[in-house]
Design a protein around this motif. Structure first.
Motif, PDB file in Angstrom:
ATOM      1  N   LYS A  11      17.598  27.423  48.429  1.00 50.86           N
ATOM      2  CA  LYS A  11      17.745  27.667  49.670  1.00 50.86           C
ATOM      3  C   LYS A  11      16.607  27.376  50.214  1.00 50.86           C
ATOM      4  N   HIS A  94      27.956  23.978  51.452  1.00 51.77           N
ATOM      5  CA  HIS A  94      27.782  25.733  51.844  1.00 51.77           C
ATOM      6  C   HIS A  94      27.648  26.015  52.428  1.00 51.77           C
ATOM      7  N   GLU A 166      32.388  30.254  47.048  1.00 53.36           N
ATOM      8  CA  GLU A 166      31.821  31.741  47.426  1.00 53.36           C
ATOM      9  C   GLU A 166      32.477  31.850  48.521  1.00 53.36           C
ATOM     10  N   GLY A 172      24.490  36.805  49.796  1.00 52.73           N
ATOM     11  CA  GLY A 172      23.344  37.247  49.572  1.00 52.73           C
ATOM     12  C   GLY A 172      23.711  38.555  50.223  1.00 52.73           C
ATOM     13  N   SER A 212      26.585  37.210  44.635  1.00 51.07           N
ATOM     14  CA  SER A 212      25.761  37.603  44.560  1.00 51.07           C
ATOM     15  C   SER A 212      26.181  38.144  43.112  1.00 51.07           C
TER      16      SER A 212
HETATM   17  P1  PGA Z   1      23.432  35.264  46.328  1.00 53.09           P
HETATM   18  O1  PGA Z   1      24.395  33.196  47.068  1.00 53.09           O
HETATM   19  O2  PGA Z   1      23.688  34.557  45.323  1.00 53.09           O
HETATM   20  O3  PGA Z   1      22.196  35.226  47.069  1.00 53.09           O
HETATM   21  O4  PGA Z   1      24.793  35.552  46.985  1.00 53.09           O
HETATM   22  C1  PGA Z   1      24.840  32.256  46.223  1.00 53.09           C
HETATM   23  C2  PGA Z   1      25.110  31.059  47.370  1.00 53.09           C
HETATM   24  O5  PGA Z   1      24.562  31.068  48.559  1.00 53.09           O
HETATM   25  O6  PGA Z   1      24.650  29.931  46.827  1.00 53.09           O
END
Ligand code: PGA
Length: 249
Positions: A11, A94, A166, A172, A212
């Motif tokens: 990111k 995303h 996702e 997150g 996550s």
């Molecule tokens: P995260 O993000 O592993 O921090 O939950 C995954 C993503 O947004 O690709």
């Protein structure tokens, strides 16, 4: 052929120097290891050429690209520019791009086509928000995202894609889909693909789970037959946290 993949998504994190430091560390950690998955790191545009020049044993992904080929689009970065850095993948659609930058399925279709036209592999993200999951609409939502953005592609082009499921409520947040929830929706995604493009293309499609995903849950998630790896945000920022996920396969 269906591949196992563990892909990081940094990111908007890390300076170029921090990214190069990580790359050195990951190179050393992967050296001489027999892995059962491909490894990818998604990084900001500014880092792509340098990281692609240094990475050994893993590939580099952009986190986005423009929906136009070239021209007067100040601040945009085209798929051909991404390809010219040595990056091999582009993360597209995303949920953060959809939510904060207004990316629609129509815009994403253009990005997917340009990515493919430039010899890059799209990692195409789909997933429902919390309210949609609570209303039991998650299957419908992902089906709509895939069909609207991707079902105009030829079978030959579709076969080149990687899909990342996702659930937005898991990104997150520390909340992870259970491996049962992941398996259920991945199998559904595969059946949606099979209905459109046939069983062989669906069987060969790599479908990653993201949200996550970390060392403590990766093994359980990846043990499911339709979960072919992970798209990893927070836990891709340090080699210490990322490597055990790669080794979960
Ligand atoms: P995260 O993000 O592993 O921090 O939950 C995954 C993503 O947004 O690709």
């Amino acid at each position: 052929m269906r591949k196992n993949i563990v892909a990081g998504n940094w990111k908007m994190n890390k300076t170029l120097q921090e990214g190069l430091e990580f790359t050195k560390e990951l190179n050393a950690a992967l050296a001489g290891k027999e892995l059962n998955c491909d490894v990818i790191i998604g990084a900001p545009f500014t880092h792509l050429a340098s990281l692609a020049g240094e990475a050994k044993g893993f590939a580099i992904a952009a986190e986005n690209c423009a929906d136009k080929e070239s021209g007067a689009y100040t601040g945009e970065v085209s798929a051909s520019m991404v390809a010219s850095t040595g990056a091999k993948y582009v993360i597209l659609g995303h949920s953060e791009r959809r939510a904060y930058y207004g990316e629609t399925e129509a815009i994403l279709t253009e990005k997917v086509k340009l990515t493919l036209a430039n010899g890059l592999t799209p990692i195409f993200c789909i997933g429902e928000v919390k309210e949609e999951r609570e209303a039991g609409k998650h299957m419908e939502v992902v089906e709509k995202q895939i069909s609207e953005a991707l079902f105009g592609l030829s079978a030959e082009d579709f076969a080149k894609l990687v899909i990342a499921y996702e659930p937005v409520w898991a990104i997150g947040t520390g909340l992870t889909a259970t491996s049962e929830q992941a398996q259920e929706i991945h199998a559904h995604i595969r059946s949606v693909i099979a209905n459109k493009y046939g069983a062989e293309i669906a069987e060969n499609c790599t479908i990653l789970y993201g949200g996550s995903c970390k060392a403590s849950n990766a093994k359980e998630l990846f043990s499911r037959p339709d979960v072919d790896g992970g798209l990893i945000g927070g836990a891709s920022l340090s080699v210490d946290q990322f490597l055990p996920i790669v080794e979960a396969f």
